[in-house]
Design an enzyme around this catalytic site. Structure first.
Site, mmCIF file in Angstrom:
data_model
loop_
_atom_site.group_PDB
_atom_site.id
_atom_site.type_symbol
_atom_site.label_atom_id
_atom_site.label_comp_id
_atom_site.label_asym_id
_atom_site.label_seq_id
_atom_site.Cartn_x
_atom_site.Cartn_y
_atom_site.Cartn_z
ATOM 1 N N TYR A 1 0.892 -1.266 0.035
ATOM 2 C CA TYR A 1 -0.043 0.086 -0.088
ATOM 3 C C TYR A 1 0.907 1.264 0.088
ATOM 4 O O TYR A 1 0.564 2.353 -0.478
ATOM 5 C CB TYR A 1 -0.915 -0.061 1.223
ATOM 6 C CG TYR A 1 -2.097 -1.012 0.976
ATOM 7 C CD1 TYR A 1 -3.331 -0.459 0.109
ATOM 8 C CD2 TYR A 1 -2.054 -2.156 1.425
ATOM 9 C CE1 TYR A 1 -4.432 -1.398 -0.164
ATOM 10 C CE2 TYR A 1 -3.325 -3.024 1.058
ATOM 11 C CZ TYR A 1 -4.257 -2.707 0.176
ATOM 12 O OH TYR A 1 -5.200 -3.551 -0.082
ATOM 13 N N ASN B 1 -12.770 2.868 -5.898
ATOM 14 C CA ASN B 1 -11.417 3.110 -5.895
ATOM 15 C C ASN B 1 -10.928 3.747 -4.860
ATOM 16 O O ASN B 1 -11.492 4.531 -4.035
ATOM 17 C CB ASN B 1 -11.238 4.200 -7.109
ATOM 18 C CG ASN B 1 -11.531 3.527 -8.599
ATOM 19 O OD1 ASN B 1 -11.399 2.432 -8.659
ATOM 20 N ND2 ASN B 1 -11.672 4.502 -9.542
ATOM 21 N N HIS C 1 -14.634 1.713 -0.421
ATOM 22 C CA HIS C 1 -13.619 0.868 -0.271
ATOM 23 C C HIS C 1 -12.508 1.688 0.644
ATOM 24 O O HIS C 1 -11.260 1.026 0.609
ATOM 25 C CB HIS C 1 -12.757 0.165 -1.268
ATOM 26 C CG HIS C 1 -13.950 -1.020 -1.996
ATOM 27 N ND1 HIS C 1 -13.987 -1.470 -3.130
ATOM 28 C CD2 HIS C 1 -15.097 -1.485 -1.415
ATOM 29 C CE1 HIS C 1 -14.603 -2.478 -3.155
ATOM 30 N NE2 HIS C 1 -15.427 -2.495 -2.282
ATOM 31 N N CYS D 1 -6.161 3.941 13.044
ATOM 32 C CA CYS D 1 -5.219 3.412 14.119
ATOM 33 C C CYS D 1 -6.226 2.580 14.729
ATOM 34 O O CYS D 1 -7.554 2.689 15.271
ATOM 35 C CB CYS D 1 -5.409 4.585 15.072
ATOM 36 S SG CYS D 1 -4.430 3.770 16.519
ATOM 37 N N GLY E 1 -16.111 1.796 -15.681
ATOM 38 C CA GLY E 1 -14.803 1.022 -15.331
ATOM 39 C C GLY E 1 -15.000 0.197 -14.319
ATOM 40 O O GLY E 1 -13.803 0.072 -13.588
ATOM 41 N N SER F 1 -15.507 -4.129 -13.313
ATOM 42 C CA SER F 1 -15.406 -5.564 -13.864
ATOM 43 C C SER F 1 -16.830 -6.260 -13.282
ATOM 44 O O SER F 1 -17.379 -7.167 -13.756
ATOM 45 C CB SER F 1 -14.310 -6.437 -13.394
ATOM 46 O OG SER F 1 -14.210 -6.342 -12.193
ATOM 47 N N ASN G 1 -17.862 0.969 -20.052
ATOM 48 C CA ASN G 1 -16.841 0.360 -19.879
ATOM 49 C C ASN G 1 -15.938 -0.271 -21.063
ATOM 50 O O ASN G 1 -16.704 -0.481 -22.246
ATOM 51 C CB ASN G 1 -17.236 -1.238 -19.153
ATOM 52 C CG ASN G 1 -16.354 -1.818 -18.076
ATOM 53 O OD1 ASN G 1 -15.812 -1.003 -17.179
ATOM 54 N ND2 ASN G 1 -15.960 -3.125 -18.425
ATOM 55 N N ALA H 1 -12.835 5.327 -21.122
ATOM 56 C CA ALA H 1 -13.527 6.097 -20.203
ATOM 57 C C ALA H 1 -13.202 7.724 -20.767
ATOM 58 O O ALA H 1 -14.281 8.265 -20.365
ATOM 59 C CB ALA H 1 -13.081 6.029 -18.626
HETATM 60 P P1 OAD Z 1 -11.246 -4.387 -12.050
HETATM 61 O O1 OAD Z 1 -9.945 -4.501 -12.205
HETATM 62 O O2 OAD Z 1 -11.880 -5.736 -11.765
HETATM 63 O O3 OAD Z 1 -12.058 -3.915 -13.550
HETATM 64 C C1 OAD Z 1 -11.507 -2.665 -14.189
HETATM 65 C C2 OAD Z 1 -12.651 -2.702 -15.221
HETATM 66 O O4 OAD Z 1 -12.402 -1.520 -16.060
HETATM 67 C C3 OAD Z 1 -12.611 -3.849 -16.487
HETATM 68 O O5 OAD Z 1 -13.820 -4.483 -16.468
HETATM 69 C C4 OAD Z 1 -12.111 -3.135 -17.544
HETATM 70 O O6 OAD Z 1 -12.537 -3.760 -18.845
HETATM 71 C C5 OAD Z 1 -12.359 -1.854 -17.483
HETATM 72 N N1 OAD Z 1 -11.469 -0.876 -18.073
HETATM 73 C C6 OAD Z 1 -10.091 -1.022 -18.129
HETATM 74 N N2 OAD Z 1 -9.208 0.282 -18.657
HETATM 75 C C7 OAD Z 1 -10.506 1.076 -18.967
HETATM 76 C C8 OAD Z 1 -10.674 2.210 -19.615
HETATM 77 N N3 OAD Z 1 -9.693 2.816 -20.031
HETATM 78 N N4 OAD Z 1 -11.876 2.836 -19.490
HETATM 79 C C9 OAD Z 1 -13.102 2.274 -19.296
HETATM 80 N N5 OAD Z 1 -12.864 0.823 -18.585
HETATM 81 C C10 OAD Z 1 -11.734 0.540 -18.542
HETATM 82 O O7 OAD Z 1 -11.500 -3.272 -11.252
HETATM 83 P P2 OAD Z 1 -12.862 -2.958 -9.948
HETATM 84 O O8 OAD Z 1 -14.066 -3.618 -10.993
HETATM 85 O O9 OAD Z 1 -12.743 -1.626 -9.664
HETATM 86 O O10 OAD Z 1 -11.428 -4.091 -4.052
HETATM 87 O O11 OAD Z 1 -12.577 -4.036 -8.810
HETATM 88 C C11 OAD Z 1 -13.475 -3.790 -7.788
HETATM 89 C C12 OAD Z 1 -12.656 -3.977 -6.446
HETATM 90 O O12 OAD Z 1 -11.833 -5.235 -6.518
HETATM 91 C C13 OAD Z 1 -11.632 -3.211 -6.153
HETATM 92 O O13 OAD Z 1 -12.314 -2.074 -5.497
HETATM 93 C C14 OAD Z 1 -10.846 -3.858 -5.237
HETATM 94 C C15 OAD Z 1 -10.656 -5.062 -5.977
HETATM 95 O O14 OAD Z 1 -10.296 -6.402 -5.361
HETATM 96 C C16 OAD Z 1 -10.963 -4.156 -2.971
HETATM 97 O O15 OAD Z 1 -9.605 -4.041 -2.482
HETATM 98 C C17 OAD Z 1 -11.612 -4.459 -1.675
#
Ligand code: OAD
Length: 234
Positions: A52, A88, A105, A113, A171, A173, A197, A215
């Site tokens: 992190y 995010n 998140h 703390c 954006g 998944s 997306n 995006a």
């Molecule tokens: P992901 O990495 O799972 O998904 C990213 C999505 O963004 C995918 O569907 C891509 O197709 C899309 N993508 C990539 N580049 C793009 C662009 N330039 N424009 C538009 N779309 C684009 O990320 P999240 O869905 O945010 O949680 O993941 C959800 C959660 O899983 C996160 O918040 C995190 C992770 O584990 C925790 O850490 C609790």
């Protein structure tokens, strides 16, 4: 018109922050479960802090993109009728001009703390175990939500989803719950739903409309369309 916008890692991809699950995803080389669970933190806090700390430092090298800025423009026009909730942990929405962002998140640039429950803005590393500004114990952890922990403000999100007319997912998944279920909740309660997306997501089949592309192109175009259609000037 009240709008709920949910964003995920895809909105920050073109700023240079890797997504979680794409080919160049952040988790390559790191099994997410080794760094993003309370158990991982108990087992190997140094690894989790390093992970992190690196991500927090990376925020200083990136800038918000046209999609973040477009959502700030939408907030400017709609005020409280826009509810922006993000998965995010980066701060690119705020740096793009959004003033009200719900970080379900948590936030990278915040520390929590575990001794006294104090939360503080945090820009530096945590791996050297700096003292908590409130109780001075060396028990600060990143103020992020790990797998198995409850996301922040679920009641607020549910209320906003209930009260909105349109739900837009950008954006993400659609694979991580509870955020992945927002679209089902919205559809089930008669709301219009839209997805912006790059590729098909886990919830593409559930939305009324799915637009594919980067995006930085889709979001400004959608905001323009909405503001002209709604007769609201930005
Ligand atoms: P992901 O990495 O799972 O998904 C990213 C999505 O963004 C995918 O569907 C891509 O197709 C899309 N993508 C990539 N580049 C793009 C662009 N330039 N424009 C538009 N779309 C684009 O990320 P999240 O869905 O945010 O949680 O993941 C959800 C959660 O899983 C996160 O918040 C995190 C992770 O584990 C925790 O850490 C609790």
């Amino acid at each position: 018109m009240r709008i709920v916008v949910l964003t995920g890692a895809g909105i920050s991809a073109e700023s240079g922050l890797p997504t979680f699950r794409d080919a160049d995803g952040l988790w390559e080389g790191h099994d997410p479960m080794t760094v993003a669970t309370p158990e991982a933190y108990d087992d190997d806090p140094d690894l989790v802090h390093r992970f992190y700390d690196e991500r927090r430092a990376a925020l200083g090298r990136v800038r918000p993109n046209a999609a973040h800025v477009a959502l700030a423009r939408l907030e400017e026009a709609l005020g409280d009728d826009l509810y922006l909730v993000t998965q995010n942990i980066d701060d690119l929405h705020e740096r793009g001009g959004s003033r009200r962002v719900h970080h379900m998140h948590g936030r990278l640039r915040a520390a929590w703390c575990t001794t006294c429950d104090h939360r503080a803005s945090w820009h530096g590393p945590l791996r050297d175990r700096p003292p908590c500004p409130a109780c001075e114990r060396p028990t600060l952890r990143p103020d992020v939500v790990w797998f198995g922990e409850v996301p922040h403000g679920m009641d607020d999100i549910e209320r906003e989803l209930w009260e909105c007319d349109l739900f837009v997912s950008i954006g993400t998944s659609g694979l991580v719950y509870p955020a992945a279920a927002f679209v089902h909740y919205a559809v089930g309660n008669g709301k219009r739903t839209l997805e912006l997306n790059l590729d098909a997501s886990g919830t593409s089949g559930d939305v009324h409309e799915s637009r594919r592309g980067p995006a930085t192109e889709l979001v400004p175009a959608w905001v323009d369309e909405l503001l002209s259609g709604a007769g609201v000037t930005s």
